[in-house]
Design a protein around this motif. Structure first.
Motif, PDB file in Angstrom:
ATOM      1  N   SER A 167       0.844  -1.193   0.000  1.00 37.33           N
ATOM      2  CA  SER A 167       0.000   0.000   0.000  1.00 37.33           C
ATOM      3  C   SER A 167       0.876   1.240   0.000  1.00 37.33           C
ATOM      4  O   SER A 167       2.074   1.170   0.262  1.00 37.33           O
ATOM      5  CB  SER A 167      -0.939   0.000   1.217  1.00 37.33           C
ATOM      6  OG  SER A 167      -0.188   0.040   2.417  1.00 37.33           O
ATOM      7  N   ARG A 168       0.254   2.364  -0.301  1.00 34.47           N
ATOM      8  CA  ARG A 168       0.939   3.657  -0.335  1.00 34.47           C
ATOM      9  C   ARG A 168       0.214   4.569   0.640  1.00 34.47           C
ATOM     10  O   ARG A 168      -1.009   4.597   0.678  1.00 34.47           O
ATOM     11  CB  ARG A 168       0.884   4.233  -1.747  1.00 34.47           C
ATOM     12  CG  ARG A 168       1.565   5.566  -1.890  1.00 34.47           C
ATOM     13  CD  ARG A 168       1.379   6.093  -3.321  1.00 34.47           C
ATOM     14  NE  ARG A 168       2.031   7.366  -3.483  1.00 34.47           N
ATOM     15  CZ  ARG A 168       1.474   8.539  -3.207  1.00 34.47           C
ATOM     16  NH1 ARG A 168       0.249   8.602  -2.747  1.00 34.47           N
ATOM     17  NH2 ARG A 168       2.158   9.656  -3.403  1.00 34.47           N
ATOM     18  N   THR A 169       0.985   5.328   1.403  1.00 40.35           N
ATOM     19  CA  THR A 169       0.374   6.240   2.373  1.00 40.35           C
ATOM     20  C   THR A 169       0.262   7.643   1.783  1.00 40.35           C
ATOM     21  O   THR A 169       0.836   7.946   0.733  1.00 40.35           O
ATOM     22  CB  THR A 169       1.193   6.300   3.681  1.00 40.35           C
ATOM     23  OG1 THR A 169       2.401   7.025   3.449  1.00 40.35           O
ATOM     24  CG2 THR A 169       1.492   4.913   4.226  1.00 40.35           C
ATOM     25  N   LYS A 171       1.649  10.340   2.588  1.00 39.63           N
ATOM     26  CA  LYS A 171       2.918  11.071   2.480  1.00 39.63           C
ATOM     27  C   LYS A 171       3.926  10.361   1.583  1.00 39.63           C
ATOM     28  O   LYS A 171       5.102  10.692   1.580  1.00 39.63           O
ATOM     29  CB  LYS A 171       3.510  11.316   3.870  1.00 39.63           C
ATOM     30  CG  LYS A 171       2.685  12.320   4.671  1.00 39.63           C
ATOM     31  CD  LYS A 171       3.455  12.875   5.815  1.00 39.63           C
ATOM     32  CE  LYS A 171       2.633  13.951   6.513  1.00 39.63           C
ATOM     33  NZ  LYS A 171       3.369  14.518   7.634  1.00 39.63           N
ATOM     34  N   GLY A 172       3.452   9.376   0.811  1.00 40.80           N
ATOM     35  CA  GLY A 172       4.304   8.744  -0.180  1.00 40.80           C
ATOM     36  C   GLY A 172       5.129   7.568   0.301  1.00 40.80           C
ATOM     37  O   GLY A 172       6.008   7.090  -0.417  1.00 40.80           O
ATOM     38  N   ASN A 173       4.888   7.078   1.501  1.00 41.41           N
ATOM     39  CA  ASN A 173       5.554   5.866   1.973  1.00 41.41           C
ATOM     40  C   ASN A 173       4.950   4.661   1.262  1.00 41.41           C
ATOM     41  O   ASN A 173       3.739   4.633   1.006  1.00 41.41           O
ATOM     42  CB  ASN A 173       5.349   5.688   3.483  1.00 41.41           C
ATOM     43  CG  ASN A 173       5.879   6.872   4.264  1.00 41.41           C
ATOM     44  OD1 ASN A 173       7.080   7.134   4.265  1.00 41.41           O
ATOM     45  ND2 ASN A 173       4.992   7.584   4.944  1.00 41.41           N
ATOM     46  N   VAL A 174       5.766   3.682   0.962  1.00 43.48           N
ATOM     47  CA  VAL A 174       5.268   2.440   0.366  1.00 43.48           C
ATOM     48  C   VAL A 174       5.493   1.328   1.364  1.00 43.48           C
ATOM     49  O   VAL A 174       6.630   1.088   1.814  1.00 43.48           O
ATOM     50  CB  VAL A 174       5.975   2.130  -0.970  1.00 43.48           C
ATOM     51  CG1 VAL A 174       5.511   0.785  -1.523  1.00 43.48           C
ATOM     52  CG2 VAL A 174       5.697   3.248  -1.986  1.00 43.48           C
ATOM     53  N   LEU A 175       4.420   0.668   1.754  1.00 44.32           N
ATOM     54  CA  LEU A 175       4.492  -0.433   2.715  1.00 44.32           C
ATOM     55  C   LEU A 175       4.370  -1.726   1.934  1.00 44.32           C
ATOM     56  O   LEU A 175       3.351  -1.994   1.311  1.00 44.32           O
ATOM     57  CB  LEU A 175       3.354  -0.337   3.730  1.00 44.32           C
ATOM     58  CG  LEU A 175       3.486   0.743   4.801  1.00 44.32           C
ATOM     59  CD1 LEU A 175       3.489   2.131   4.217  1.00 44.32           C
ATOM     60  CD2 LEU A 175       2.380   0.598   5.812  1.00 44.32           C
ATOM     61  N   SER A 176       5.441  -2.516   1.969  1.00 46.36           N
ATOM     62  CA  SER A 176       5.481  -3.789   1.245  1.00 46.36           C
ATOM     63  C   SER A 176       5.739  -4.895   2.249  1.00 46.36           C
ATOM     64  O   SER A 176       6.736  -4.864   2.964  1.00 46.36           O
ATOM     65  CB  SER A 176       6.602  -3.776   0.208  1.00 46.36           C
ATOM     66  OG  SER A 176       6.446  -2.692  -0.692  1.00 46.36           O
ATOM     67  N   THR A 177       4.836  -5.867   2.290  1.00 45.40           N
ATOM     68  CA  THR A 177       4.971  -6.999   3.193  1.00 45.40           C
ATOM     69  C   THR A 177       5.248  -8.248   2.363  1.00 45.40           C
ATOM     70  O   THR A 177       4.502  -8.563   1.434  1.00 45.40           O
ATOM     71  CB  THR A 177       3.705  -7.187   4.049  1.00 45.40           C
ATOM     72  OG1 THR A 177       3.436  -5.969   4.745  1.00 45.40           O
ATOM     73  CG2 THR A 177       3.891  -8.318   5.046  1.00 45.40           C
ATOM     74  N   TYR A 178       6.338  -8.924   2.733  1.00 45.53           N
ATOM     75  CA  TYR A 178       6.783 -10.100   2.001  1.00 45.53           C
ATOM     76  C   TYR A 178       6.736 -11.341   2.873  1.00 45.53           C
ATOM     77  O   TYR A 178       7.036 -11.280   4.059  1.00 45.53           O
ATOM     78  CB  TYR A 178       8.238  -9.916   1.529  1.00 45.53           C
ATOM     79  CG  TYR A 178       8.412  -8.790   0.553  1.00 45.53           C
ATOM     80  CD1 TYR A 178       8.215  -8.993  -0.806  1.00 45.53           C
ATOM     81  CD2 TYR A 178       8.785  -7.530   0.999  1.00 45.53           C
ATOM     82  CE1 TYR A 178       8.377  -7.945  -1.708  1.00 45.53           C
ATOM     83  CE2 TYR A 178       8.947  -6.470   0.108  1.00 45.53           C
ATOM     84  CZ  TYR A 178       8.741  -6.688  -1.248  1.00 45.53           C
ATOM     85  OH  TYR A 178       8.899  -5.658  -2.129  1.00 45.53           O
ATOM     86  N   GLY A 179       6.413 -12.454   2.253  1.00 42.97           N
ATOM     87  CA  GLY A 179       6.559 -13.761   2.870  1.00 42.97           C
ATOM     88  C   GLY A 179       7.789 -14.429   2.275  1.00 42.97           C
ATOM     89  O   GLY A 179       8.223 -14.075   1.167  1.00 42.97           O
TER      90      GLY A 179
END
Length: 183
Positions: A167-169, A171-179
């Motif tokens: 997802s993108r917040t 303020k432009g942060n990108v949250l990437s969750t990996y397995g």
């Protein structure tokens, strides 16, 4: 079986150490909501010696970030260290009584909520490459840090990851969750 997770603040150029040097004003409401979700599912924290010593010196008397302080101070904490000795001064902190991988594998088998590796870049790396880390979230800030410790290094083993969520917040942060271990 309990899940082991790690989340690291991350610059575009891969720096994960000392995020306060590059985070600036990019910590936004969405990141706060993500931390709240983590605090609601985690009941055990794993720390390395350096993170433990830094955090134990700050969080028990922190005047800022009271929500995180209210979580991290009373939560059960296990510390990987060959140099510290019991008793540890920070509330609910104990040394691991076995090597990291063995200890975390046994901890996963116990009853309880999620286990979070907080800070502790070396532990995140070791658990990831040992196949004991179930998810890794990189919270990438829109900045090039230029200097600092990176999570991955030349010579690391080839490791397949699966993007579980992104997802993108505002303020432009990108949250990437990996397995780990995707085919």
């Amino acid at each position: 079986m309990r899940k082991v997770t790690a989340g690291l603040f991350h610059s575009v150029d891969g720096v994960v150490s000392e995020p306060f040097k590059f985070q600036f004003d990019s910590f936004d409401e969405e990141l706060g909501h993500g931390l709240t979700r983590m605090m609601n599912t985690v009941d055990t924290v794993v720390l390395g010696r350096v993170s433990y010593q830094e955090w134990a010196g700050y969080w028990p008397n922190a005047s800022a970030d009271q929500d995180f302080a209210a979580f991290i101070n009373p939560v059960e904490k296990y510390v990987a260290s060959r140099t510290l000795a019991e008793p540890l001064e920070w509330e609910n902190s104990r040394l691991m009584d076995a090597p990291l991988e063995e200890f975390v594998a046994a901890l996963k088998e116990r009853e309880g909520g999620e286990i979070a590796v907080c800070g502790s870049i070396s532990l995140v790396r070791q658990l990831l490459f040992a196949g004991l880390l179930d998810s890794l979230q990189l919270m990438t800030h829109p900045v090039i840090a230029g200097t600092g410790r990176r999570l991955f290094e030349d010579g690391d083993p080839l490791t397949r990851l699966e993007l579980q969520e992104q997802s993108r917040t505002s303020k432009g942060n990108v949250l990437s969750t990996y397995g780990v271990g995707a085919g």
